[in-house]
Design a protein around this motif. Structure first.
Motif, PDB file in Angstrom:
ATOM      1  N   GLY A  66      12.974   4.229  -4.754  1.00 57.91           N
ATOM      2  CA  GLY A  66      14.218   4.787  -4.239  1.00 57.91           C
ATOM      3  C   GLY A  66      14.378   4.627  -2.738  1.00 57.91           C
ATOM      4  N   LYS A  67      13.472   3.895  -2.097  1.00 53.66           N
ATOM      5  CA  LYS A  67      13.514   3.649  -0.661  1.00 53.66           C
ATOM      6  C   LYS A  67      13.606   4.935   0.164  1.00 53.66           C
ATOM      7  CE  LYS A  67      15.550  -0.979  -0.865  1.00 53.66           C
ATOM      8  NZ  LYS A  67      16.668  -1.821  -0.406  1.00 53.66           N
ATOM      9  N   PRO A  68      12.646   5.836  -0.017  1.00 51.97           N
ATOM     10  CA  PRO A  68      12.678   7.044   0.819  1.00 51.97           C
ATOM     11  C   PRO A  68      12.493   6.668   2.291  1.00 51.97           C
ATOM     12  CG  PRO A  68      10.591   6.889  -0.326  1.00 51.97           C
ATOM     13  CD  PRO A  68      11.466   5.798  -0.869  1.00 51.97           C
ATOM     14  N   THR A  69      13.060   7.475   3.159  1.00 48.25           N
ATOM     15  CA  THR A  69      12.946   7.231   4.594  1.00 48.25           C
ATOM     16  C   THR A  69      12.605   8.531   5.294  1.00 48.25           C
ATOM     17  OG1 THR A  69      15.289   7.632   4.973  1.00 48.25           O
ATOM     18  CG2 THR A  69      14.634   5.344   4.522  1.00 48.25           C
ATOM     19  N   GLN A  70      12.411   8.433   6.572  1.00 45.01           N
ATOM     20  CA  GLN A  70      12.122   9.629   7.361  1.00 45.01           C
ATOM     21  C   GLN A  70      12.990   9.652   8.603  1.00 45.01           C
ATOM     22  OE1 GLN A  70       8.033   9.575   8.452  1.00 45.01           O
ATOM     23  NE2 GLN A  70       8.249   7.852   9.821  1.00 45.01           N
ATOM     24  N   ASP A  71      13.139  10.808   9.160  1.00 38.68           N
ATOM     25  CA  ASP A  71      13.844  11.013  10.429  1.00 38.68           C
ATOM     26  C   ASP A  71      15.260  10.454  10.435  1.00 38.68           C
ATOM     27  OD1 ASP A  71      11.514  12.206  11.406  1.00 38.68           O
ATOM     28  OD2 ASP A  71      10.733  10.283  12.132  1.00 38.68           O
ATOM     29  N   GLY A  72      15.946  10.559   9.293  1.00 37.53           N
ATOM     30  CA  GLY A  72      17.342  10.129   9.224  1.00 37.53           C
ATOM     31  C   GLY A  72      17.542   8.628   9.248  1.00 37.53           C
ATOM     32  N   GLN A  73      16.482   7.882   9.149  1.00 39.88           N
ATOM     33  CA  GLN A  73      16.581   6.423   9.161  1.00 39.88           C
ATOM     34  C   GLN A  73      17.224   5.946   7.865  1.00 39.88           C
ATOM     35  OE1 GLN A  73      12.785   4.357   9.392  1.00 39.88           O
ATOM     36  NE2 GLN A  73      13.743   2.734  10.601  1.00 39.88           N
ATOM     37  N   GLY A  74      18.059   4.924   7.946  1.00 39.20           N
ATOM     38  CA  GLY A  74      18.680   4.359   6.763  1.00 39.20           C
ATOM     39  C   GLY A  74      17.714   3.468   6.007  1.00 39.20           C
ATOM     40  N   PRO A  75      17.806   3.424   4.676  1.00 40.80           N
ATOM     41  CA  PRO A  75      16.882   2.614   3.880  1.00 40.80           C
ATOM     42  C   PRO A  75      17.007   1.116   4.131  1.00 40.80           C
ATOM     43  CG  PRO A  75      18.597   3.540   2.495  1.00 40.80           C
ATOM     44  CD  PRO A  75      18.750   4.163   3.847  1.00 40.80           C
ATOM     45  N   GLU A  76      18.122   0.680   4.673  1.00 44.18           N
ATOM     46  CA  GLU A  76      18.301  -0.747   4.944  1.00 44.18           C
ATOM     47  C   GLU A  76      17.861  -1.144   6.353  1.00 44.18           C
ATOM     48  OE1 GLU A  76      18.814  -2.587   2.334  1.00 44.18           O
ATOM     49  OE2 GLU A  76      19.117  -0.768   1.155  1.00 44.18           O
ATOM     50  N   ASP A  77      17.449  -0.174   7.163  1.00 45.05           N
ATOM     51  CA  ASP A  77      16.921  -0.497   8.493  1.00 45.05           C
ATOM     52  C   ASP A  77      15.695  -1.391   8.339  1.00 45.05           C
ATOM     53  OD1 ASP A  77      18.859   1.118   9.526  1.00 45.05           O
ATOM     54  OD2 ASP A  77      17.502   2.672  10.254  1.00 45.05           O
ATOM     55  N   GLN A  78      15.539  -2.339   9.227  1.00 47.13           N
ATOM     56  CA  GLN A  78      14.472  -3.332   9.132  1.00 47.13           C
ATOM     57  C   GLN A  78      13.077  -2.704   9.045  1.00 47.13           C
ATOM     58  OE1 GLN A  78      14.579  -6.276  12.215  1.00 47.13           O
ATOM     59  NE2 GLN A  78      12.811  -7.381  11.424  1.00 47.13           N
ATOM     60  N   ASP A  79      12.863  -1.620   9.752  1.00 46.41           N
ATOM     61  CA  ASP A  79      11.540  -1.016   9.754  1.00 46.41           C
ATOM     62  C   ASP A  79      11.436   0.248   8.889  1.00 46.41           C
ATOM     63  OD1 ASP A  79      13.136   0.464  11.444  1.00 46.41           O
ATOM     64  OD2 ASP A  79      11.699   0.544  13.088  1.00 46.41           O
ATOM     65  N   ALA A  80      12.411   0.473   8.008  1.00 48.69           N
ATOM     66  CA  ALA A  80      12.393   1.664   7.156  1.00 48.69           C
ATOM     67  C   ALA A  80      11.173   1.674   6.228  1.00 48.69           C
ATOM     68  CB  ALA A  80      13.677   1.767   6.340  1.00 48.69           C
ATOM     69  N   TYR A  81      10.864   0.525   5.651  1.00 51.10           N
ATOM     70  CA  TYR A  81       9.708   0.447   4.737  1.00 51.10           C
ATOM     71  C   TYR A  81       8.392   0.774   5.446  1.00 51.10           C
ATOM     72  CZ  TYR A  81       5.850  -2.208   2.567  1.00 51.10           C
ATOM     73  OH  TYR A  81       4.633  -2.623   2.093  1.00 51.10           O
ATOM     74  N   PRO A  82       8.008   0.053   6.496  1.00 48.86           N
ATOM     75  CA  PRO A  82       6.712   0.392   7.117  1.00 48.86           C
ATOM     76  C   PRO A  82       6.702   1.786   7.736  1.00 48.86           C
ATOM     77  CG  PRO A  82       7.835  -1.264   8.439  1.00 48.86           C
ATOM     78  CD  PRO A  82       8.616  -1.104   7.161  1.00 48.86           C
ATOM     79  N   ASN A  83       7.828   2.229   8.279  1.00 44.05           N
ATOM     80  CA  ASN A  83       7.861   3.569   8.863  1.00 44.05           C
ATOM     81  C   ASN A  83       7.592   4.634   7.809  1.00 44.05           C
ATOM     82  OD1 ASN A  83       8.354   2.603  11.402  1.00 44.05           O
ATOM     83  ND2 ASN A  83      10.524   3.131  11.424  1.00 44.05           N
ATOM     84  N   CYS A  84       8.107   4.438   6.615  1.00 43.62           N
ATOM     85  CA  CYS A  84       7.889   5.416   5.553  1.00 43.62           C
ATOM     86  C   CYS A  84       6.469   5.344   5.014  1.00 43.62           C
ATOM     87  CB  CYS A  84       8.889   5.210   4.416  1.00 43.62           C
ATOM     88  SG  CYS A  84       8.586   6.322   2.998  1.00 43.62           S
ATOM     89  N   VAL A  85       6.064   4.186   4.539  1.00 42.89           N
ATOM     90  CA  VAL A  85       4.799   4.114   3.809  1.00 42.89           C
ATOM     91  C   VAL A  85       3.570   4.250   4.693  1.00 42.89           C
ATOM     92  CG1 VAL A  85       5.847   2.873   1.891  1.00 42.89           C
ATOM     93  CG2 VAL A  85       4.756   1.585   3.731  1.00 42.89           C
ATOM     94  N   ASN A  86       3.744   4.122   5.994  1.00 42.66           N
ATOM     95  CA  ASN A  86       2.637   4.361   6.915  1.00 42.66           C
ATOM     96  C   ASN A  86       2.570   5.814   7.377  1.00 42.66           C
ATOM     97  OD1 ASN A  86       1.418   1.785   7.023  1.00 42.66           O
ATOM     98  ND2 ASN A  86       3.055   1.056   8.334  1.00 42.66           N
ATOM     99  N   GLU A  87       3.503   6.626   6.947  1.00 42.75           N
ATOM    100  CA  GLU A  87       3.539   8.059   7.287  1.00 42.75           C
ATOM    101  C   GLU A  87       3.205   8.828   6.009  1.00 42.75           C
ATOM    102  OE1 GLU A  87       4.403  11.938   7.768  1.00 42.75           O
ATOM    103  OE2 GLU A  87       5.775  10.813   6.492  1.00 42.75           O
ATOM    104  N   PRO A  88       2.170   9.656   6.002  1.00 46.30           N
ATOM    105  CA  PRO A  88       1.675  10.269   4.770  1.00 46.30           C
ATOM    106  C   PRO A  88       2.701  11.011   3.926  1.00 46.30           C
ATOM    107  CG  PRO A  88       0.085  10.584   6.517  1.00 46.30           C
ATOM    108  CD  PRO A  88       1.316   9.988   7.153  1.00 46.30           C
ATOM    109  N   TYR A  89       3.549  11.817   4.518  1.00 48.63           N
ATOM    110  CA  TYR A  89       4.501  12.594   3.720  1.00 48.63           C
ATOM    111  C   TYR A  89       5.546  11.698   3.068  1.00 48.63           C
ATOM    112  CZ  TYR A  89       2.422  16.692   5.877  1.00 48.63           C
ATOM    113  OH  TYR A  89       1.531  17.646   6.286  1.00 48.63           O
TER     114      TYR A  89
END
Length: 149
Positions: A66-89
């Motif tokens: 479902g492309k979860p994100t953090q800090d209000g970042q949009g799922p289509e942002d270029q760094d949304a994937y690494p920002n999410c999966v590298n952050e434990p929560y």
């Protein structure tokens, strides 16, 4: 990071029944043991090849979750994937979303439980039926489940 620390990640799924199979929620214990088995819950793990973070999540896994994100970042942002999966929560939310989408009885024992979730995590949502986990991943998972039982 130890299992007790990883237990902070999770909000358990609602217990449900599907097609006569008991569905055990992906709880803190199971999520923590998957983390231990896949990376020893290494919070310093970043992207290495096609996998990232302490759950070793691929882009496709994250997208299917479902492309979860953090800090209000949009799922289509270029760094949304690494920002999410590298952050434990956020990574834990990705695993929860993936399991919610692909939960099935992989090992044919009539229940959807932690072993099924671990198989799904390792083999993927489309490759788990009849699949088995082996080697260090299976050993670490089983050891964690026994220790936290």
């Amino acid at each position: 990071m130890n299992f007790l620390s990883t237990s902070l990640f999770v909000v358990a799924f609602i217990v449900a029944t599907t097609l006569g199979q008991e569905v055990v929620p992906l709880d803190q214990r199971c999520l923590g043991c998957i983390c231990q088995a896949i990376s020893d819950c290494n919070t310093n793990a970043k992207c290495d090849g096609s996998t990232c973070g302490l759950f070793r999540i691929t882009w496709a896994y994250w997208a299917d979750s479902g492309k979860p994100t953090q800090d209000g970042q949009g799922p289509e942002d270029q760094d949304a994937y690494p920002n999410c999966v590298n952050e434990p929560y956020c990574a834990a939310r990705s695993v929860q979303g993936y399991m919610n989408r692909f939960a099935k009885d992989c090992n044919g024992d009539g229940a959807i439980d932690c072993l099924d979730y671990a198989i799904i995590h390792k083999l993927g949502g489309y490759g788990c039926v009849g699949g088995q986990i082996t080697g260090a991943y299976a050993e670490k998972l089983n050891q964690c489940l026994v220790q936290t039982g």
